[in-house]
Design a protein around this motif. Structure first.
Motif, short mmCIF file in Angstrom:
data_model
loop_
_atom_site.label_atom_id
_atom_site.label_comp_id
_atom_site.label_asym_id
_atom_site.label_seq_id
_atom_site.Cartn_x
_atom_site.Cartn_y
_atom_site.Cartn_z
N THR A 1 0.84 -1.18 0.00
CA THR A 1 0.00 0.00 0.00
C THR A 1 0.89 1.24 0.00
OG1 THR A 1 -0.14 0.45 2.39
CG2 THR A 1 -1.52 -1.33 1.54
N PRO A 2 0.33 2.43 -0.24
CA PRO A 2 1.14 3.65 -0.18
C PRO A 2 1.80 3.85 1.17
CG PRO A 2 -0.94 4.09 -1.28
CD PRO A 2 -1.04 2.70 -0.72
N LEU A 3 1.30 3.17 2.21
CA LEU A 3 1.86 3.30 3.55
C LEU A 3 2.75 2.11 3.91
CD1 LEU A 3 -1.29 4.64 5.42
CD2 LEU A 3 0.62 5.94 4.46
N GLY A 4 3.06 1.26 2.96
CA GLY A 4 3.88 0.10 3.24
C GLY A 4 3.10 -1.18 3.09
N ARG A 5 3.71 -2.27 3.51
CA ARG A 5 3.07 -3.57 3.40
C ARG A 5 1.87 -3.65 4.34
NH1 ARG A 5 2.58 -7.48 -0.42
NH2 ARG A 5 2.22 -9.54 0.52
N GLY A 6 0.71 -3.99 3.79
CA GLY A 6 -0.49 -4.11 4.61
C GLY A 6 -0.78 -5.55 4.96
N PRO A 7 -1.24 -5.83 6.19
CA PRO A 7 -1.53 -7.21 6.59
C PRO A 7 -2.79 -7.74 5.94
CG PRO A 7 -2.24 -5.71 8.30
CD PRO A 7 -1.57 -4.87 7.26
N ASP B 1 -10.94 -18.06 1.75
CA ASP B 1 -10.77 -17.88 0.31
C ASP B 1 -11.56 -18.95 -0.44
OD1 ASP B 1 -9.09 -15.68 0.52
OD2 ASP B 1 -7.27 -16.91 0.59
N GLY B 2 -12.17 -18.54 -1.52
CA GLY B 2 -12.91 -19.48 -2.35
C GLY B 2 -14.35 -19.70 -1.93
N TYR B 3 -14.75 -19.13 -0.79
CA TYR B 3 -16.14 -19.30 -0.33
C TYR B 3 -17.04 -18.39 -1.16
CZ TYR B 3 -20.04 -19.78 2.94
OH TYR B 3 -21.26 -20.06 3.52
N THR B 4 -18.08 -18.94 -1.75
CA THR B 4 -18.91 -18.16 -2.69
C THR B 4 -20.40 -18.19 -2.34
OG1 THR B 4 -19.14 -20.07 -4.18
CG2 THR B 4 -17.28 -18.55 -4.58
N ALA B 5 -20.75 -18.69 -1.16
CA ALA B 5 -22.17 -18.85 -0.84
C ALA B 5 -22.86 -17.55 -0.47
CB ALA B 5 -22.33 -19.87 0.29
N ILE B 6 -22.08 -16.51 -0.12
CA ILE B 6 -22.66 -15.23 0.25
C ILE B 6 -21.93 -14.11 -0.50
CG2 ILE B 6 -23.29 -16.07 2.55
CD1 ILE B 6 -20.97 -14.38 3.66
N THR B 7 -22.59 -12.98 -0.59
CA THR B 7 -21.96 -11.80 -1.18
C THR B 7 -20.91 -11.25 -0.21
OG1 THR B 7 -23.93 -11.23 -2.45
CG2 THR B 7 -22.37 -9.45 -1.99
N ARG B 8 -19.71 -10.95 -0.73
CA ARG B 8 -18.62 -10.43 0.11
C ARG B 8 -17.92 -9.29 -0.63
NH1 ARG B 8 -14.95 -15.51 1.82
NH2 ARG B 8 -14.39 -15.39 -0.40
N ARG B 9 -17.22 -8.45 0.14
CA ARG B 9 -16.36 -7.43 -0.46
C ARG B 9 -14.91 -7.91 -0.32
NH1 ARG B 9 -17.14 -2.62 -2.46
NH2 ARG B 9 -19.30 -2.56 -1.68
N VAL B 10 -14.29 -8.21 -1.45
CA VAL B 10 -12.94 -8.75 -1.46
C VAL B 10 -12.01 -7.76 -2.16
CG1 VAL B 10 -11.47 -10.67 -2.18
CG2 VAL B 10 -13.85 -11.10 -1.48
N ASP B 11 -11.00 -7.32 -1.42
CA ASP B 11 -10.05 -6.34 -1.93
C ASP B 11 -10.76 -5.13 -2.54
OD1 ASP B 11 -7.86 -7.89 -1.16
OD2 ASP B 11 -7.94 -9.05 -3.02
#
Length: 505
Positions: A116-122, A487-497
């Motif tokens: 990220t602009p502030l460095g590596r983000g966890p 990761d890979g779970y698709t049963a619900i709507t999610r916000r990813v990245d």
């Protein structure tokens, strides 16, 4: 131990029950069982809890006859009203089953580790999780839909929170029977004691909200009750939220074009809205602004005729009866004149006379623009629509605000009213009446103080939000994550990245 009694408001007769007020040792057992049950509810997962809610709805419906009969004898409400209310209770449980299966309510979000602009983000993963056991105070006027088998209970269980119900003294036997129906569904699924429990007595209610196991409180009741509960919460070493649905006047503005177009029809709707169920509804319209022209006079005349022709209304208990009579007298003393009053055909039980009061717009004061719980409405006559802007400020914020429009009413006037109600209510009703709160995803049953003390709704899908809290996992190993965050779970709507990923259907 004090024995719990029940009263039939139709005749005022009190009788004892086999129930006793909950003492401190019993409350400790209940709280411990609720804490244990929280783990079981969590272990069920969303889909398991959805099946539980469906089973509860089926169990309530299977006991419909006994439940409705118990409520009739304790509330004086009609069989048809109570039968419909039990259906609503079942609908609420099934709706939350749909909420769980959809899964979007958890608000799952994943931000993978990245530069990220502030460095590596966890790596961060966040979703909503259960608060823990919650206390629910049953409402006097809804023995099913806002009590033991009500929406607060359904929302809490859906969230994964055990519910401890404080039974309302107006219907203890109904509360007990409702709890038994829910417990039967829990047992059939192998659940433990403590998923739902009921306590009785005022002292038990105060001790309940002070108990360390309780993580939130829900109430549908009076401002006084909310203040008492909040005072008990303030005695805790740790604060917890109180979600209270309280007092509401629910003003209705009938514009001149609407009165000219359908005066009699509006009068019939207003009459039904403020007298049904003895006027004991939080969405009952207490004020109706009606033009003082010939069309408005026709509307008010129709209202007078309907009020004068009706009989007495049975209220839920003697306290509500006394408060109704006191408030009606106070309105008259403040300058409201009696336009019509029903004749009481019996002096048995907790009967009162439905009343229509009237005041001219300049005479509307804060004393008259107050809630009167029961079958009373004040008609406010106005000569000029423009004068409403200033006078409406007298009306306290409410759950609802309603506007009746006609084909000739100015759109600018309607817009000003909409803007006013948007700032002082939680639901704006057009050409209708606020009673009859739909149970749905889009519903909002709340409003600014004193109608509620929170921004959340107590009806509809999003009422589950009250009993959830956010939790984030940072750089967590996959095996400890909830499935909704893997990761890979698709049963619900999610916000990813940062991008919304729709569920795979």
């Amino acid at each position: 131990m004090n024995v719990v009694s029940t009263v039939d408001p139709r005749d005022g007769r009190r009788r004892t029950t086999a129930l006793t007020e909950t003492d401190e040792p019993r409350l400790e057992v209940i709280a411990g069982q609720a804490s244990h049950a929280a783990r079981w509810l969590s272990g069920l997962g969303r889909l398991g809890r959805a099946d539980l809610l469906d089973a509860i709805a089926t169990s309530l419906e299977a006991r419909r006859g006994d439940l409705v009969a118990a409520a009739e004898a304790e509330t004086g409400l009609s069989h048809s009203r109570l039968d419909q209310e039990l259906t609503r209770a079942a609908v609420q449980f099934r709706m939350f089953g749909d909420v769980l299966r959809d899964g979007g309510y958890v608000e799952a979000a994943i931000d993978h580790a990245a530069d990220t602009p502030l460095g590596r983000g966890p790596d961060l993963r966040r979703m909503l999780v259960p608060l823990g056991p919650v206390a629910v105070f049953g409402a006097s006027n809804f023995p099913f839909a806002f009590s033991v088998a009500g929406g607060d209970t359904a929302a809490a269980l859906a969230a994964g929170c055990p519910a401890v119900l404080k039974a309302h003294p107006s219907h203890p036997l109904t509360s007990h029977a409702s709890a038994e129906a829910i417990a039967a569904a829990v047992r059939d699924l192998g659940g433990p004691d403590g998923v739902l429990a009921t306590v009785y007595g005022e002292q038990a209610g105060r001790a309940l909200v002070r108990h360390r196991a309780i993580r939130a409180v829900a109430l549908t009741g009076s401002v006084g009750a909310a203040r008492a509960i909040q005072a008990a919460i303030d005695e805790r070493p740790d604060p917890i939220p109180l979600y209270a649905e309280l007092s509401s006047v629910n003003p209705i503005v009938v514009l001149p074009g609407a009165a000219a177009d359908r005066a009699e029809q509006i009068a019939e709707g207003l009459f039904a809205s403020f007298t049904n169920s003895g006027g004991q509804l939080c969405t009952k319209p207490g004020l109706a602004f009606v033009p003082s022209d010939p069309s408005g006079a026709r509307l008010v005349d129709t209202l007078r005729e309907k009020v004068a022709a009706t009989g007495g209304a049975i209220l839920l208990n003697d306290r509500i009866q006394a408060a109704y009579e006191k408030q009606a007298t106070a309105f008259e003393q403040a300058g409201a004149r009696v336009s019509a009053r029903a004749q009481i055909d019996s002096d048995e039980g907790f009967r009162v006379a439905p009343a229509l009061l009237e005041v001219d717009l300049p005479g509307l004061t804060a004393e008259i623009a107050d809630e009167c719980f029961g079958p009373l409405m004040v008609v406010v006559r106005y000569a000029d629509v423009a004068a409403l802007d200033a006078v409406l400020a007298t009306v306290p914020p409410s759950l609802t605000g309603s506007i009746h429009r006609g084909p000739d009413d100015d759109a600018g006037v309607v817009r000003r009213l909409v803007d006013w109600f948007a700032g002082r209510s939680g639901r704006i009703v057009f050409d209708g009446y606020p009673t009859g709160v739909r149970v749905s995803w889009a519903q909002h049953h709340g409003g600014p103080w004193p109608s509620t003390n929170a921004v959340h709704t107590s009806v509809g899908a999003t009422s589950i939000r009250r009993f959830l809290r956010p939790l984030a996992w940072q750089d967590a190993p996959a095996w400890v994550l909830p499935e909704e965050l893997q990761d890979g779970y698709t049963a619900i709507t999610r916000r990813v990245d940062g991008r919304l990923e729709q569920a795979a259907r």
